[in-house]
Design an enzyme around this catalytic site. Sequence first.
Site, PDB file in Angstrom:
ATOM      1  NE  ARG A 148     -14.920  -9.077   7.500  1.00 37.19           N
ATOM      2  CZ  ARG A 148     -15.275  -9.132   6.216  1.00 37.19           C
ATOM      3  NH1 ARG A 148     -14.702  -8.337   5.326  1.00 37.19           N
ATOM      4  NH2 ARG A 148     -16.215  -9.966   5.816  1.00 37.19           N
TER       5      ARG A 148
ATOM      6  CG  HIS B  80     -14.693 -13.697   2.271  1.00 36.65           C
ATOM      7  ND1 HIS B  80     -14.613 -12.509   2.960  1.00 36.65           N
ATOM      8  CD2 HIS B  80     -14.745 -13.340   0.961  1.00 36.65           C
ATOM      9  CE1 HIS B  80     -14.597 -11.489   2.115  1.00 36.65           C
ATOM     10  NE2 HIS B  80     -14.679 -11.970   0.884  1.00 36.65           N
TER      11      HIS B  80
ATOM     12  CD  GLU C  56     -19.522  -8.737   0.136  1.00 32.32           C
ATOM     13  OE1 GLU C  56     -19.443  -9.301  -0.960  1.00 32.32           O
ATOM     14  OE2 GLU C  56     -18.956  -7.656   0.386  1.00 32.32           O
TER      15      GLU C  56
ATOM     16  CG  ASN D 214     -18.461  -6.018   3.504  1.00 27.75           C
ATOM     17  OD1 ASN D 214     -18.072  -5.734   4.633  1.00 27.75           O
ATOM     18  ND2 ASN D 214     -18.309  -7.221   2.980  1.00 27.75           N
TER      19      ASN D 214
ATOM     20  CE1 TYR E 276     -15.161  -2.313  -1.501  1.00 26.34           C
ATOM     21  CE2 TYR E 276     -17.025  -3.643  -0.775  1.00 26.34           C
ATOM     22  CZ  TYR E 276     -15.665  -3.416  -0.829  1.00 26.34           C
ATOM     23  OH  TYR E 276     -14.796  -4.271  -0.208  1.00 26.34           O
TER      24      TYR E 276
ATOM     25  CD  GLU F 239     -15.310  -6.846   2.151  1.00 21.78           C
ATOM     26  OE1 GLU F 239     -15.587  -6.412   1.012  1.00 21.78           O
ATOM     27  OE2 GLU F 239     -15.316  -8.048   2.441  1.00 21.78           O
TER      28      GLU F 239
HETATM   29  O1  IFM Z   1     -13.049  -8.404  -3.012  1.00 22.35           O
HETATM   30  C1  IFM Z   1     -14.374  -8.314  -2.580  1.00 22.35           C
HETATM   31  C2  IFM Z   1     -14.560  -9.025  -1.265  1.00 22.35           C
HETATM   32  O2  IFM Z   1     -14.142 -10.347  -1.316  1.00 22.35           O
HETATM   33  C3  IFM Z   1     -16.004  -8.986  -0.864  1.00 22.35           C
HETATM   34  N1  IFM Z   1     -16.555  -7.664  -0.925  1.00 22.35           N
HETATM   35  C4  IFM Z   1     -16.291  -6.874  -2.100  1.00 22.35           C
HETATM   36  C5  IFM Z   1     -14.816  -6.889  -2.430  1.00 22.35           C
HETATM   37  C6  IFM Z   1     -14.558  -6.053  -3.689  1.00 22.35           C
HETATM   38  O3  IFM Z   1     -15.255  -6.550  -4.774  1.00 22.35           O
END
Ligand code: IFM
Length: 449
Positions: free
Chosen positions: A80, A124, A169, A295, A297, A349
């Site tokens: 990606r 992005h 995002e 994404n 985290y 992500e």
């Molecule tokens: O590095 C970023 C990415 O560009 C977008 N999502 C979160 C990642 C970590 O902060």
Amino acid sequence: MNHDLHRRFPADFTWGVATSAFQIEGAAFEDGKGESIWDRFCRQPGAIADASNGDIACDHYHRLGSDLDLIAGLGVGAYRFSVSWPRVQPLGRGAWNEAGLAFYDRLVDGLLARGLKPHLTLNHWDLPQALQDTGGWATRETVNRFVDYARGVQRRLGDRLATLTTHNEPWVIAVLGHEQGVFAPGLKSRRTATQVAHHLLLSHGLALQALRAEGAAAPLGIVLNLAHMMPATDTAADIQASHMADLGGRCWYTDPMFKGHYPEEALAALGADAPQVQPGDMADIAQPLDFLGINYYTRVVSSADASFDVKKSGLPLTDMDWEIYPRGLTELLLTMHRDVSLPPVYITENGGAFKDPATDGQVHDADRTAYLHDHIAAVADARDQGVPMAGYMVWSLMDNFEWSSGYAKRFGIVHVDYATQQRTLKDSALWYRGFLQRWREQHAQKVGV
Ligand code: IFM
């Protein structure tokens, strides 16, 4: 660590690694590339923690071939990446830059030649600065410019893509870039941020229509950063705070796309900061998605008095001070599954920044390996419960420019020595490679290959 985790995924599951243009390419002012809002923002004193920029980054622009070999060597099936809009259309309107387009041609063909599927993102975050100079995402004109850009990229590359994503995002662009001012373009207005979010959604919907009208070959979708939302306590006030955070962070984006309207309660709470919506906008936004990228985290814990402190939560933290909470990924996917009719879902992500201990040419990043393992297991849990999971991509292929944190935060499964540009597989990359090998072998055995 579960050595049989690979058994929980089918043969057609997509495994990949992810990056974005500004974070790795470098060559910021070469071969006709235009200035982006991040090129400009990095030069604002104090904007980037280590005062760095994306001028060289991982020098990927000049190391394309060897970086593609690196990706292939991991045993993943997909990559990606994003297209830098100002590299291919320097002013965001009008003339195209052939050298920029040719770079992405080589990238896509290089992936295909190595048996890797290209997953392309159009935006992005690196908007051409020339468009910011005329109002950026806060103006409706940028919506039209984005649709033209999407058409141009599809015409050049669309026949060879595994997926095409409009935006990465949108929440981050709107809120961090236009309300909190910590990301480019560094504006601080909630009113502007809500209008930006609306224009991002609108440009997404109009681009999908335009690309489909031209016979898009690749599945089309969008990538959202979503967290699992939790109240700090079970008091009514904290539950309400968490509910509002969910409306603002998730439903503000998913409701328009899946249900054709903004969440009423969030709209009412915005009052005069609500976006201007023209007749027909919501229908334009609510286009069917061929896939959804998520994404993930961490979780987000909300309290009415904003007193929740991640450092006292007892959960382990990454180097970003993000709580490590794999179960939240399963919970989030189940929430989405209950809320809307999901198309195939990619985790586009997932990964962690950690302080990597480096010893004689090796990087023993056991914490990152555990992070990846546990989140992949969380995806398997969601899949077992019916969520239509299509793939998983590690953020990130290699250490890179982590926006306002500069180069200090390392997300890569491949270590980058910025002085020499040497790439070194971390233990997490070796683990991922082994995991994928076991997964492939298992399926090869099933079909008797
Ligand atoms: O590095 C970023 C990415 O560009 C977008 N999502 C979160 C990642 C970590 O902060």
